[in-house]
Design an enzyme around this catalytic site. Structure first.
Site, PDB file in Angstrom:
ATOM      1  N   THR A   1       0.839  -1.210   0.000  1.00 36.63           N
ATOM      2  CA  THR A   1       0.000   0.000   0.000  1.00 36.63           C
ATOM      3  C   THR A   1       0.872   1.258   0.000  1.00 36.63           C
ATOM      4  OG1 THR A   1      -1.536  -1.313   1.317  1.00 36.63           O
ATOM      5  CG2 THR A   1      -2.059   1.008   1.103  1.00 36.63           C
TER       6      THR A   1
ATOM      7  N   GLU B   1       9.603  -0.948  11.614  1.00 42.41           N
ATOM      8  CA  GLU B   1       8.323  -0.230  11.516  1.00 42.41           C
ATOM      9  C   GLU B   1       7.901   0.311  12.882  1.00 42.41           C
ATOM     10  OE1 GLU B   1       6.216  -2.554   7.777  1.00 42.41           O
ATOM     11  OE2 GLU B   1       5.924  -3.310   9.785  1.00 42.41           O
TER      12      GLU B   1
END
Ligand SMILES: O=C(CO)[C@H](O)[C@H](O)COP(=O)(O)O
Length: 276
Positions: free
Chosen positions: A37, A112
């Site tokens: 994405t 992340e």
């Protein structure tokens, strides 16, 4: 914007909407997440123009996003130079009603999480399949075409499975962590993630292994407490449960609308932007 069909259209819709709302002209340090994405996030940032972007520094969450930043001609930085990030936008594998997330489908969840926690604002972008009431609810389906059978008594089945919580572990300790996950923490199907185009396990950007550990609804219903238990296992580097970090999640829907879950005060509220 030209139409992009199906899931890709939903991903792009979520990414573009989130960039338009959260990447503002005064934001100079921007975290870029991983997954399929996130390229749409970079695409939309590029559309803000060279003038704005030349004054910005972009912090990647792994090899993939580093390449994205370089290919886009954006300025690359790292979190050891920029301890505070204005906004980080990243994908997720599942997001619950409280904005807790499962991440690590791409085995990048250690970096992340560091880049998410360093950000003043952490935003999730995903297609509608990731929008869940509680974690572990979404099962993935494997198409019957993948398992054809000619036996009339056993017609092809759609096999459903829960991906589980990705856990990055030091290679030396993986077998012991697996044993503890199975026999102490109640995840009997925990397994080492194997590579697809290489013999042996997936190796992360930090040279570690990944275990995927599915948990029952009862065990995952309090994700923060499960996170603490897993993290305390010796050999675990980071857990793909992101609890109380995201301020908002944007989900692109099939009908062109966007569902937004966002923190407001002590609550998470849900709203929707209709298709244009
Ligand atoms: O956590 C991740 C990688 O570690 C990804 O953000 C997550 O897997 C979502 O990916 P995608 O946008 O391809 O659905």
């Amino acid at each position: 914007m030209s139409q992009l069909p199906g899931i890709e259209g939903a991903k792009r819709l979520a990414a573009y909407t989130a960039v338009d709302k959260h990447i503002l002209p005064h934001h100079k340090i921007i975290g870029i997440g991983s997954g399929s994405t996130v390229p749409y996030v970079v695409e939309r940032i590029m559309q803000q123009g060279t003038e704005l972007n030349k004054a910005r520094i972009f912090i990647p969450t792994g090899f993939q996003s580093k390449e994205l930043i370089i290919e886009a001609g954006l300025n690359l930085g790292d979190v050891d130079q920029h301890l505070t990030i204005d906004v980080t936008i990243d994908g997720a594998d599942e997001v619950d009603a409280q904005l807790n997330c499962i991440k690590g489908g791409g085995a990048c969840h250690l970096r992340e999480k560091v880049i998410a926690e360093a950000a003043k604002t952490f935003i999730i972008v995903a297609d509608y399949r990731k929008n869940s009431e509680y974690l572990g609810k979404n099962v993935r389906s494997l198409s019957p075409d993948l398992f054809p059978t000619n036996n009339p008594f056993f017609p092809p089945l759609t096999i459903q499975f829960v991906h589980g919580v990705p856990i990055e572990v030091v290679p030396f300790a993986y077998a012991k962590v697996l044993q503890n996950l199975r026999s102490v923490l109640g995840s009997p199907n925990a397994s080492l993630r194997m590579a697809k185009a290489k013999a042996g396990p997936v190796v992360t950007d930090n040279a570690n292994f990944v275990i995927d550990a599915p948990f029952s609804r009862d065990l995952i219903k309090d994700p923060s407490s499960l996170l603490t238990k897993i993290k305390l296992l010796t050999g675990v580097v980071e857990v793909g449960l992101f609890c109380n970090i995201a301020q908002a999640a944007y989900f692109g829907n099939q009908d062109g609308s966007v569902t937004i879950k966002r923190v407001e005060g002590a609550k998470v509220i849900e709203e929707s932007i209709p298709a244009s």
